[in-house]
Design a protein around this motif. Structure first.
Motif, PDB file in Angstrom:
ATOM      1  N   LEU A 165      12.736  15.291   3.935  1.00  0.00           N
ATOM      2  CA  LEU A 165      11.882  14.654   2.951  1.00  0.00           C
ATOM      3  C   LEU A 165      11.831  15.464   1.668  1.00  0.00           C
ATOM      4  O   LEU A 165      11.864  16.699   1.692  1.00  0.00           O
ATOM      5  CB  LEU A 165      10.453  14.499   3.495  1.00  0.00           C
ATOM      6  CG  LEU A 165      10.268  13.652   4.754  1.00  0.00           C
ATOM      7  CD1 LEU A 165       8.824  13.731   5.229  1.00  0.00           C
ATOM      8  CD2 LEU A 165      10.677  12.216   4.498  1.00  0.00           C
ATOM      9  N   SER A 166      11.740  14.752   0.559  1.00  0.00           N
ATOM     10  CA  SER A 166      11.427  15.348  -0.731  1.00  0.00           C
ATOM     11  C   SER A 166      10.093  14.734  -1.148  1.00  0.00           C
ATOM     12  O   SER A 166      10.045  13.561  -1.528  1.00  0.00           O
ATOM     13  CB  SER A 166      12.504  15.030  -1.767  1.00  0.00           C
ATOM     14  OG  SER A 166      12.145  15.547  -3.034  1.00  0.00           O
ATOM     15  N   GLY A 167       9.043  15.499  -1.000  1.00  0.00           N
ATOM     16  CA  GLY A 167       7.714  14.921  -1.179  1.00  0.00           C
ATOM     17  C   GLY A 167       7.439  13.973  -0.032  1.00  0.00           C
ATOM     18  O   GLY A 167       7.451  14.368   1.140  1.00  0.00           O
ATOM     19  N   GLU A 168       7.259  12.698  -0.339  1.00  0.00           N
ATOM     20  CA  GLU A 168       6.968  11.709   0.694  1.00  0.00           C
ATOM     21  C   GLU A 168       8.096  10.693   0.862  1.00  0.00           C
ATOM     22  O   GLU A 168       7.897   9.634   1.455  1.00  0.00           O
ATOM     23  CB  GLU A 168       5.657  10.986   0.379  1.00  0.00           C
ATOM     24  CG  GLU A 168       4.450  11.918   0.395  1.00  0.00           C
ATOM     25  CD  GLU A 168       3.164  11.179   0.156  1.00  0.00           C
ATOM     26  OE1 GLU A 168       3.214   9.980  -0.198  1.00  0.00           O
ATOM     27  OE2 GLU A 168       2.093  11.791   0.325  1.00  0.00           O
ATOM     28  N   ARG A 169       9.293  11.015   0.359  1.00  0.00           N
ATOM     29  CA  ARG A 169      10.386  10.069   0.510  1.00  0.00           C
ATOM     30  C   ARG A 169      11.610  10.744   1.133  1.00  0.00           C
ATOM     31  O   ARG A 169      11.754  11.974   1.094  1.00  0.00           O
ATOM     32  CB  ARG A 169      10.747   9.411  -0.817  1.00  0.00           C
ATOM     33  CG  ARG A 169      11.382  10.297  -1.871  1.00  0.00           C
ATOM     34  CD  ARG A 169      12.052   9.428  -2.937  1.00  0.00           C
ATOM     35  NE  ARG A 169      13.134   8.624  -2.373  1.00  0.00           N
ATOM     36  CZ  ARG A 169      13.156   7.281  -2.340  1.00  0.00           C
ATOM     37  NH1 ARG A 169      12.172   6.595  -2.854  1.00  0.00           N
ATOM     38  NH2 ARG A 169      14.186   6.643  -1.815  1.00  0.00           N
ATOM     39  N   SER A 187      18.997   9.002   0.108  1.00  0.00           N
ATOM     40  CA  SER A 187      17.619   8.551  -0.091  1.00  0.00           C
ATOM     41  C   SER A 187      17.351   7.249   0.656  1.00  0.00           C
ATOM     42  O   SER A 187      16.267   6.684   0.546  1.00  0.00           O
ATOM     43  CB  SER A 187      17.350   8.338  -1.585  1.00  0.00           C
ATOM     44  OG  SER A 187      18.239   7.370  -2.131  1.00  0.00           O
ATOM     45  N   ALA A 220       8.490  12.427  10.507  1.00  0.00           N
ATOM     46  CA  ALA A 220       8.506  12.204   9.055  1.00  0.00           C
ATOM     47  C   ALA A 220       7.204  11.568   8.551  1.00  0.00           C
ATOM     48  O   ALA A 220       7.067  11.342   7.352  1.00  0.00           O
ATOM     49  CB  ALA A 220       9.689  11.317   8.681  1.00  0.00           C
ATOM     50  N   GLY A 221       6.282  11.269   9.470  1.00  0.00           N
ATOM     51  CA  GLY A 221       4.984  10.738   9.067  1.00  0.00           C
ATOM     52  C   GLY A 221       4.870   9.230   9.073  1.00  0.00           C
ATOM     53  O   GLY A 221       3.900   8.676   8.541  1.00  0.00           O
ATOM     54  N   SER A 352       6.703   2.808   6.778  1.00  0.00           N
ATOM     55  CA  SER A 352       5.709   3.308   5.828  1.00  0.00           C
ATOM     56  C   SER A 352       6.223   4.494   5.024  1.00  0.00           C
ATOM     57  O   SER A 352       5.553   4.951   4.088  1.00  0.00           O
ATOM     58  CB  SER A 352       4.426   3.712   6.577  1.00  0.00           C
ATOM     59  OG  SER A 352       4.701   4.753   7.499  1.00  0.00           O
ATOM     60  N   VAL A 353       7.399   5.009   5.360  1.00  0.00           N
ATOM     61  CA  VAL A 353       8.002   6.137   4.637  1.00  0.00           C
ATOM     62  C   VAL A 353       9.008   5.593   3.635  1.00  0.00           C
ATOM     63  O   VAL A 353       9.909   4.829   4.000  1.00  0.00           O
ATOM     64  CB  VAL A 353       8.691   7.117   5.602  1.00  0.00           C
ATOM     65  CG1 VAL A 353       9.386   8.238   4.839  1.00  0.00           C
ATOM     66  CG2 VAL A 353       7.681   7.690   6.587  1.00  0.00           C
ATOM     67  N   SER A 354       8.875   5.984   2.385  1.00  0.00           N
ATOM     68  CA  SER A 354       9.774   5.493   1.342  1.00  0.00           C
ATOM     69  C   SER A 354      11.214   5.914   1.632  1.00  0.00           C
ATOM     70  O   SER A 354      11.498   7.090   1.865  1.00  0.00           O
ATOM     71  CB  SER A 354       9.336   6.046  -0.019  1.00  0.00           C
ATOM     72  OG  SER A 354      10.174   5.564  -1.044  1.00  0.00           O
ATOM     73  N   ARG A 493      -0.337   7.414  13.097  1.00  0.00           N
ATOM     74  CA  ARG A 493       0.690   8.415  12.842  1.00  0.00           C
ATOM     75  C   ARG A 493       0.652   9.484  13.919  1.00  0.00           C
ATOM     76  O   ARG A 493      -0.344   9.634  14.641  1.00  0.00           O
ATOM     77  CB  ARG A 493       0.508   9.026  11.455  1.00  0.00           C
ATOM     78  CG  ARG A 493       0.844   8.060  10.320  1.00  0.00           C
ATOM     79  CD  ARG A 493       0.651   8.706   8.956  1.00  0.00           C
ATOM     80  NE  ARG A 493       1.218   7.865   7.900  1.00  0.00           N
ATOM     81  CZ  ARG A 493       0.600   6.830   7.342  1.00  0.00           C
ATOM     82  NH1 ARG A 493      -0.638   6.508   7.749  1.00  0.00           N
ATOM     83  NH2 ARG A 493       1.180   6.118   6.394  1.00  0.00           N
TER      84      ARG A 493
END
Length: 513
Positions: A165-169, A187, A220-221, A352-354, A493
């Motif tokens: 992940l980079s931040g939330e994506r 990505s 990954a959340g 839910s994960v970009s 989650r």
């Protein structure tokens, strides 16, 4: 040393090579895509093992509305009706798309599709390819199509270990390869990794399939949904073979009957009898076995000498176990076959994960509810694999900013988890068993060992099961045998599930003291 595979940067990465993953790659073409598969392309997938075909309302006496009604009834109040309707209405088009990709479906002498009947279907609507070898025939055709598509790169013997992940994506995928660890900078990732059968001793799935896609997404959340609903196929061939061979529901659709060791047809008084929903049949068979009895499928009168021609794969499996199904009773028992829960997605396959899409059995769309209607699984894989691909194609690649360090990710091993899950989270559950599972699984899930990923998936099943204090569909509790009047799907989650598990452990110890 972890290698960064820059030559694949910004390509769509598809994890898994079952029906959903293959359909996605073909639908994306000519946009470049990379398929990451632990085994050979199409091998070790539940899709290739599917004996039943694809449910589609293509018969003259059928309709999408009737198919939807059967799906909602089997789903026992937990289907998302709008999602189910949208997938079911696309079934005829999915059959056409598969034929265009090279799949040869069985047809009558007049050229019409040959339609089979399976449990809880009100019409003959099961489209087969090569009879009871449908999954294998479909996957073979799609593997050939993928091999002839230049835009698709296949990385065999690559095992996905972590989403980066980079931040939330999403920014990449960490894989174990024959040459060591490697990262695919991307990505856009589609998980099409199959189910959770490998968590159980008795399963009809490849034993390597323990829910790795769910573990990847959970770490990954991503939101998870309805994890407690594990479908046990009522009629696996009772033998020493592992995984257990499946005796398809289509055999009962052709008139075969269930009897116990006394010769009693114990399903005769149940609505739907042998063709009742799978959860009903599985519980009835489990009850017979729990009292010390045995259960058999009797196809002698319904099929007899026609058994081998109608079900050649099942006939061979029976004969491998020393049984002639045309003249002898077939011993059967329930085995884990399908998981209705998984990563929560929308109707386009988005999680839910970009940057993360999920399709097939690893996803929870709302189509199946509490109990999957037979042969809706390959339907969902075909429809949602293609839908996810079309959605991904409209999302431009973003620069993949990789983290400076990569988490330790040992090769997953479910051997410590399997006995816990098999003992505590089977066909019939209760609070004591569920709490015992949570207490045993939590330390493994929080470890950095090889059991961690399988334990995470199993713990999620146990936590969701603990919260559902009713019996509904594939989730049956002896301490809560009734359905609640008001019920709903549940999402959470991993971090929330871990908190719940930690709160349950002191209670479970107190109860056992």
């Amino acid at each position: 040393m972890t290698e960064v595979l820059d030559e694949f940067a910004d390509r769509v990465v598809i994890v898994g090579s079952g029906l959903a993953g293959l359909m996605a790659a073909l639908t994306l073409a000519p946009q470049p895509a990379v398929i990451v598969t632990r085994a050979a392309l199409g091998a070790e997938t539940s899709s290739a093992w599917a004996q039943g075909g694809i449910a589609a309302s293509v018969g003259a006496d059928d309709s999408a509305e009737l198919h939807l009604a059967d799906t909602l009834a089997a789903g026992d109040g937990l289907c998302d009706p709008a999602v189910a309707a949208s997938i079911i209405v696309d079934a005829p088009a999915a059959i056409v798309a598969l034929e265009r990709a090279g799949v040869g479906f069985d047809r009558s002498g007049a050229g019409a599709l040959s339609l089979g009947l399976e449990a809880a279907h009100s019409r003959r609507r099961i489209v087969h390819a090569k009879g009871d070898g449908s999954g294998a025939a479909i996957v073979r055709a799609l593997v050939k199509a993928v091999a002839n598509t230049p835009s698709i790169t296949v990385l065999e013997a690559y095992e996905a270990r972590r989403l980066l992940l980079s931040g939330e994506r999403i920014s990449g995928l960490l894989c174990a390869t024959p040459k060591g660890m490697a990262v695919l900078p991307t990505s856009r990732v589609l998980l099409a990794t199959g189910g959770v059968g490998g968590l159980f001793d008795s399963t009809t799935n490849p034993i390597e399939n323990f829910g790795q896609g769910i573990a990847l997404a959970a770490r990954a959340g991503a939101l998870l949904a309805d994890m407690e609903f594990v479908q046990f196929h009522p009629t696996a061939l009772a033998s020493r073979r592992r995984p257990l061979a499946l005796v398809s529901e289509a055999v009962r659709g052709e008139g075969a009957e269930l009897v116990n060791e006394k010769g009693e047809r114990f399903m005769a008084s149940v609505p739907g009898a042998e063709l009742a929903p799978r959860d009903v049949v599985a519980r009835a068979i489990s009850a017979e076995i729990a009292r010390g009895g045995r259960v058999f499928l009797d196809a002698r009168e319904a099929l007899g000498s026609r058994f081998a021609s109608r079900f050649p794969v099942i006939d061979a499996l029976c004969r491998e176990a020393g049984i002639d199904p045309s003249r002898e009773l077939i011993p059967v028992r329930p085995a884990v076959h399908y998981h209705m829960g998984g990563v929560a997605t929308d109707t386009k396959g988005r999680s839910s994960v970009s940057g993360l899409w999920v399709a097939g059995e690893a996803a929870s769309t709302g189509l199946h509810g509490a109990n999957r209607l037979a042969s809706n699984s390959l339907l969902e894989a075909a429809v949602m694999g293609a839908r996810a691909a079309r959605d991904i194609a409209g999302v431009p690649a973003s620069p993949a900013i990789l983290p400076p360090n990569y988490a330790h990710s040992p090769a997953p091993d479910a051997s410590l988890v399997r006995p816990i899950v098999s003992r505590h989270l089977g066909v019939l559950r209760n609070a004591g068993a569920i709490h015992g599972a949570i207490a045993a699984l939590l330390p493994l899930a929080e470890s950095e060992g090889q059991a961690a990923d399988p334990a995470i998936v199993a713990l999620l099943i146990a936590v969701f099961a603990n919260l559902r204090t009713e019996s509904r569909g594939a989730h049956a509790r002896t301490d809560f045998p009734l359905k609640l009047q008001q019920t709903q799907r549940r999402t959470m989650r991993l971090k929330d599930a871990l908190d719940i598990a930690r709160s349950v452990i002191p209670y479970s110890f107190a109860r056992s003291a």
